[in-house]
Design a protein around this motif. Structure first.
Motif, PDB file in Angstrom:
ATOM      1  N   GLU A 128       0.824  -1.205   0.000  1.00 46.83           N
ATOM      2  CA  GLU A 128       0.000   0.000   0.000  1.00 46.83           C
ATOM      3  C   GLU A 128       0.861   1.259   0.000  1.00 46.83           C
ATOM      4  N   ALA A 129       1.943   1.231   0.780  1.00 44.69           N
ATOM      5  CA  ALA A 129       2.834   2.397   0.838  1.00 44.69           C
ATOM      6  C   ALA A 129       3.461   2.669  -0.521  1.00 44.69           C
ATOM      7  N   ALA A 189       0.929   4.187  -2.651  1.00 46.81           N
ATOM      8  CA  ALA A 189       0.690   5.580  -2.236  1.00 46.81           C
ATOM      9  C   ALA A 189       1.782   6.506  -2.765  1.00 46.81           C
ATOM     10  N   VAL A 190       3.029   6.023  -2.762  1.00 50.62           N
ATOM     11  CA  VAL A 190       4.131   6.812  -3.333  1.00 50.62           C
ATOM     12  C   VAL A 190       3.881   7.040  -4.821  1.00 50.62           C
ATOM     13  N   ASP A 191       3.488   5.980  -5.530  1.00 51.71           N
ATOM     14  CA  ASP A 191       3.175   6.133  -6.960  1.00 51.71           C
ATOM     15  C   ASP A 191       2.081   7.177  -7.170  1.00 51.71           C
ATOM     16  N   ARG A 194       1.581   9.713  -5.487  1.00 50.94           N
ATOM     17  CA  ARG A 194       2.118  11.036  -5.177  1.00 50.94           C
ATOM     18  C   ARG A 194       3.289  11.424  -6.091  1.00 50.94           C
ATOM     19  N   VAL A 218       7.396  12.652   0.326  1.00 55.89           N
ATOM     20  CA  VAL A 218       6.443  11.731  -0.286  1.00 55.89           C
ATOM     21  C   VAL A 218       6.413  10.402   0.472  1.00 55.89           C
ATOM     22  N   SER A 222       3.125   9.161   2.692  1.00 51.77           N
ATOM     23  CA  SER A 222       2.528   7.865   2.350  1.00 51.77           C
ATOM     24  C   SER A 222       2.420   6.969   3.573  1.00 51.77           C
ATOM     25  N   GLN A 262      -0.352   8.358   6.262  1.00 54.09           N
ATOM     26  CA  GLN A 262      -1.764   8.015   6.044  1.00 54.09           C
ATOM     27  C   GLN A 262      -2.065   6.593   6.513  1.00 54.09           C
ATOM     28  N   LYS A 310       9.804   4.740  -2.266  1.00 57.19           N
ATOM     29  CA  LYS A 310       9.190   3.434  -1.987  1.00 57.19           C
ATOM     30  C   LYS A 310      10.041   2.634  -1.007  1.00 57.19           C
ATOM     31  N   ALA A 314       9.765   4.301   2.458  1.00 54.48           N
ATOM     32  CA  ALA A 314       8.465   4.085   3.091  1.00 54.48           C
ATOM     33  C   ALA A 314       8.358   2.671   3.656  1.00 54.48           C
TER      34      ALA A 314
END
Length: 555
Positions: A36-37, A40-42, A44, A149, A153, A156, A455, A458
């Motif tokens: 998921e992280a 989320a980076v993608d 953003r 970023v 990520s 959240q 990525k 994170a």
């Protein structure tokens, strides 16, 4: 008692199975959160590109990162971070925190740029945005984009999953002057931090542990004071501070022959007087003294003081010195690096386009690089400790392997478990601290490298938040291996203050010219678009050379 023992024996397999099952669920949850992280980076990636390009356009030198400061602190305030501004007496330094409780994880990256390194991104030859202006000729515009970023990520997920912990974002102010991080440590800003991830631009996605193999240094300015006089009418009445500076430099250059081979030392005359017809009453020379260990750095510095004393005696002048910055040789944490590298392998290198490779190869040719191979296609292995085994030289001297640069992240690494994540936003085999190193730094190369690094970061943040043993093992390595015999001794003292006056005049001269080129993401998707640059931009002869090389290789 026997009945209790028998009961435990019967229950033990079930207990083990239950623990294994629980551990398996924890690991499954962690891997899902990591996925998921990364997603989320993608999501953003446009934000990462905007932050990267914005900082590139500001092009601010150390201690003068005013636009960078305003932009980043406002961004993080909007995202719910609490900002502490002006730390350690530096107007452009800050700490942004979010969350509560342990672990407290610091996430840092440098923000300053290089003098006279202005360069249009995506152009494979020298073409400054503003002639003579500073520019991001190392790539410090990219690290905060990566960190922000990655942190947002993870934030959240922490909110949704109610994961305890504190994220602490911070900038490496004036890294090119090694002027800030030792003050951060001295002033206690990392006192309660459990671990630190630092990011720095590179040309692969990699981290390392142990002795990094780099030098430490102390940055010192020697100020000489004499007496002015008419240089033609009464020169015998003058005492030239400039003569003292020149004699110190001559003395140092003669002394080099008799210094250990591991030393690196260099200087600039920062004040040579005002005009030729006035004997200079004041003059200054600024030295970097580099070596592989704290005792050797101190010894080199003390030698410099003796030579300055000699120059003052010869010219009947007086001298003082001021320490402007310092850095220890780096040592980085094994457990955190190993956790990071596992995530690096999951992320892998970005997919480079033909245009990315064309820009990289053309730039390498332009700068006469040793290899014209373009961008990295194979992931680096985990960096192992540099060899410190001495080689016995002629005359019995023991020589530790030669090294090069310095970074004051080392002062943080000697104060708490720390690693450096390098990410592939720059072109391999360029000179460094050079306009050419800015060529890729507001292009798809930089943007892709930042996303890949975010990525990996994170994922590693989630490891440290959800696997307490990583932090525990990190401190065990720090206490039992890294600092077992070598303890951190600051190269600055309580009486030193950050040299925040440095670069003021240069930025005052160039800022009005650079402001015309600040990135406006409300009008342009990328900085390349704003500047009207076709990606990549090559000269005809560069394109012809690349085509010829392609034909020769039969590809």
């Amino acid at each position: 008692m026997k009945k209790i023992t028998l009961l435990l024996a019967l229950l033990w397999p079930a207990l083990l199975f239950g623990q294994s099952k629980k551990g398996g669920k924890t690991l499954d949850r962690l891997e899902k959160l990591k996925a998921e992280a990364a997603a989320a980076v993608d999501a953003r990636k446009d934000q990462a590109q905007q932050i990267n390009d914005m900082l590139f356009s500001f092009s601010e030198l150390g201690f003068q990162e005013e636009e960078t400061f305003n932009y980043l602190t406002k961004l993080l305030e909007k995202e719910g971070f609490t900002i502490q501004k002006g730390i350690s007496g530096m107007p452009t330094a800050w700490i942004a925190t979010w969350g509560s409780g342990k672990p407290v994880i610091a996430i840092g990256s440098d923000v300053d740029c290089i003098p006279k390194a202005s360069q249009k991104p995506g152009v494979a030859y020298k073409d400054p945005i503003v002639e003579g202006a500073p520019g991001h000729g190392e790539g410090h515009n990219s690290g905060q984009a990566l960190n922000i970023v990655a942190a947002l990520s993870v934030k959240q997920l922490m909110e949704r999953e109610k994961i305890p912990g504190t994220l602490m974002l911070w900038p490496g102010v004036a890294e090119e002057l090694v002027g800030a991080k030792a003050f951060y440590i001295r002033d206690g800003y990392f006192k309660d931090v459990d671990a630190c991830i630092f990011t720095h631009v590179g040309h692969n996605l990699v981290t390392s542990y142990g002795d990094a193999g780099n030098n430490g240094l102390v940055s010192v300015k020697f100020n000489f004071e004499g007496s002015a006089a008419h240089a033609a009418g009464a020169p015998w009445r003058g005492k030239s501070a400039l003569d003292a500076v020149e004699l110190m430099n001559i003395g140092w250059n003669f002394r080099r022959e008799h210094l250990e081979l591991t030393q690196r030392s260099h200087y600039v005359i920062s004040d040579g007087g005002d005009q030729p017809n006035v004997v200079p009453s004041k003059a200054s020379v600024w030295y970097y003294f580099r070596e592989r260990s704290y005792p050797k750095i101190r010894k080199l510095f003390e030698t410099g003081i003796k030579i300055a004393e000699g120059a003052a005696l010869m010219t009947d002048t007086k001298f003082t010195y001021e320490i402007l910055g310092s850095a220890w040789p780096g040592h980085f944490n094994k457990p955190i690096a190993e956790a990071m590298y596992q995530n690096i392998k999951k992320v892998g290198l970005p997919t480079w386009s033909p245009e990315d490779q064309m820009l990289a190869k053309a730039t390498q040719k332009e700068l006469e690089a040793r290899k014209i191979e373009g961008l990295a296609m194979k992931l680096d292995s985990l960096g192992l400790p540099a060899s410190t085994a001495p080689t016995v030289m002629m005359g019995g001297q023991t020589l530790v392997p030669l090294t090069g640069g310095s970074d004051d992240i080392a002062d943080i690494s000697w104060s708490l478990p720390t690693i450096v994540l390098r990410y592939p936003s720059n072109i391999p085999d360029l000179p460094g601290h050079h306009w050419s190193n800015a060529i890729s730094m507001a292009t798809p190369i930089a943007h892709k490298g930042v996303v890949a690094g975010a990525k990996a970061e994170a994922m590693t943040l989630l490891d440290m938040l959800l696997k307490p043993e990583i932090i525990k093992e990190a401190w065990a390595y720090y206490n039992n291996e890294q600092t077992k015999e070598q303890k951190y001794t600051p190269l600055i003292s309580p009486k030193e203050f950050p040299a925040i006056y440095l670069n003021q005049k240069i930025m005052a001269d160039f800022k009005p010219k650079l402001e015309k080129f600040y990135y406006d993401p409300s009008k342009y998707k990328t900085y390349l678009e704003q500047l009207g640059i076709k990606y990549p931009t090559l000269r005809d002869d560069q394109r012809a050379e690349l085509e010829k090389a392609k034909d020769v290789r039969g590809k």
